[in-house]
Design a protein around this motif. Sequence first.
Motif, PDB file in Angstrom:
ATOM      1  N   VAL A  24       4.774   5.126   2.328  1.00 20.71           N
ATOM      2  CA  VAL A  24       5.581   3.963   1.957  1.00 20.71           C
ATOM      3  C   VAL A  24       5.936   3.954   0.473  1.00 20.71           C
ATOM      4  CG1 VAL A  24       5.569   1.433   1.868  1.00 20.71           C
ATOM      5  CG2 VAL A  24       4.569   2.613   3.829  1.00 20.71           C
ATOM      6  N   ALA A  25       5.010   4.343  -0.387  1.00 18.70           N
ATOM      7  CA  ALA A  25       5.220   4.223  -1.831  1.00 18.70           C
ATOM      8  C   ALA A  25       4.426   5.284  -2.578  1.00 18.70           C
ATOM      9  CB  ALA A  25       4.804   2.839  -2.313  1.00 18.70           C
ATOM     10  N   ALA A  26       4.947   5.679  -3.740  1.00 20.71           N
ATOM     11  CA  ALA A  26       4.258   6.636  -4.602  1.00 20.71           C
ATOM     12  C   ALA A  26       3.719   5.983  -5.873  1.00 20.71           C
ATOM     13  CB  ALA A  26       5.204   7.775  -4.982  1.00 20.71           C
ATOM     14  N   GLY A  27       4.125   4.749  -6.120  1.00 20.29           N
ATOM     15  CA  GLY A  27       3.670   4.036  -7.307  1.00 20.29           C
ATOM     16  C   GLY A  27       2.532   3.084  -6.996  1.00 20.29           C
ATOM     17  N   ARG A  28       2.200   2.277  -7.978  1.00 18.36           N
ATOM     18  CA  ARG A  28       1.133   1.292  -7.819  1.00 18.36           C
ATOM     19  C   ARG A  28       1.519   0.266  -6.756  1.00 18.36           C
ATOM     20  NH1 ARG A  28      -1.311  -1.860 -12.928  1.00 18.36           N
ATOM     21  NH2 ARG A  28      -0.860   0.203 -13.704  1.00 18.36           N
ATOM     22  N   CYS A  29       0.565  -0.140  -5.950  1.00 19.60           N
ATOM     23  CA  CYS A  29       0.790  -1.111  -4.874  1.00 19.60           C
ATOM     24  C   CYS A  29      -0.212  -2.251  -4.997  1.00 19.60           C
ATOM     25  CB  CYS A  29       0.643  -0.434  -3.513  1.00 19.60           C
ATOM     26  SG  CYS A  29       1.877   0.842  -3.226  1.00 19.60           S
ATOM     27  N   SER A  42       0.846  -1.192   0.000  1.00 20.68           N
ATOM     28  CA  SER A  42       0.000   0.000   0.000  1.00 20.68           C
ATOM     29  C   SER A  42       0.880   1.240   0.000  1.00 20.68           C
ATOM     30  CB  SER A  42      -0.960   0.022   1.195  1.00 20.68           C
ATOM     31  OG  SER A  42      -0.273   0.302   2.388  1.00 20.68           O
ATOM     32  N   GLN A  43       0.285   2.351  -0.348  1.00 23.38           N
ATOM     33  CA  GLN A  43       1.023   3.609  -0.369  1.00 23.38           C
ATOM     34  C   GLN A  43       1.239   4.159   1.041  1.00 23.38           C
ATOM     35  OE1 GLN A  43      -1.531   2.949  -2.543  1.00 23.38           O
ATOM     36  NE2 GLN A  43      -0.610   3.254  -4.549  1.00 23.38           N
ATOM     37  N   ILE A  53      -5.715   4.223  -4.130  1.00 17.27           N
ATOM     38  CA  ILE A  53      -4.635   4.361  -3.154  1.00 17.27           C
ATOM     39  C   ILE A  53      -4.949   3.392  -2.024  1.00 17.27           C
ATOM     40  CG2 ILE A  53      -3.640   5.889  -1.404  1.00 17.27           C
ATOM     41  CD1 ILE A  53      -4.179   8.212  -3.287  1.00 17.27           C
ATOM     42  N   GLY A  54      -3.929   2.727  -1.497  1.00 16.52           N
ATOM     43  CA  GLY A  54      -4.109   1.811  -0.382  1.00 16.52           C
ATOM     44  C   GLY A  54      -3.608   2.408   0.921  1.00 16.52           C
TER      45      GLY A  54
END
Length: 136
Positions: A77-82, A64-65, A99-100
């Motif tokens: 945690v992330a800016a891309g696809r999760c 997840s983001q 967004i997760g």
Amino acid sequence: MPYLTQLADIARRTGYPVTEVPGWKTRGHGPQPEVDGIVCHHTAGWNDMHVVRDGRPGLEGPLSQIWLRRDGRIFVVAAGRCWHNAPSLSLGHTNGHSIGIEAENDGRAPWPAPSSTPTGSCAPSSARSSACRPRW
């Protein structure tokens, strides 16, 4: 849509403390094509940001983001696809369209006020941003 590098700024709008996990701006399974929704889950464990970031056996991270720690701190945690969703027929509930947000909880413990409030603040804040145009 490119990587969602504005997520930390959006999370800060909630007023809760935010930690940018090193490498988050380039982490993901490629760019996030679009954002039509926000999916909130619990992690099924404790102290498990590393699982959200790195994945688990059979499922490569990031999952997840955003990860919400039990005390209310928001981790970007992330800016891309999760990989936060199972296959879905609902457009807003697919990995490429949402967004997760994963909240630290084993699924049995009560939600303390510090961790439930950021979930309620982070999702609407993300939805109001230019990165997300939910269709609900």
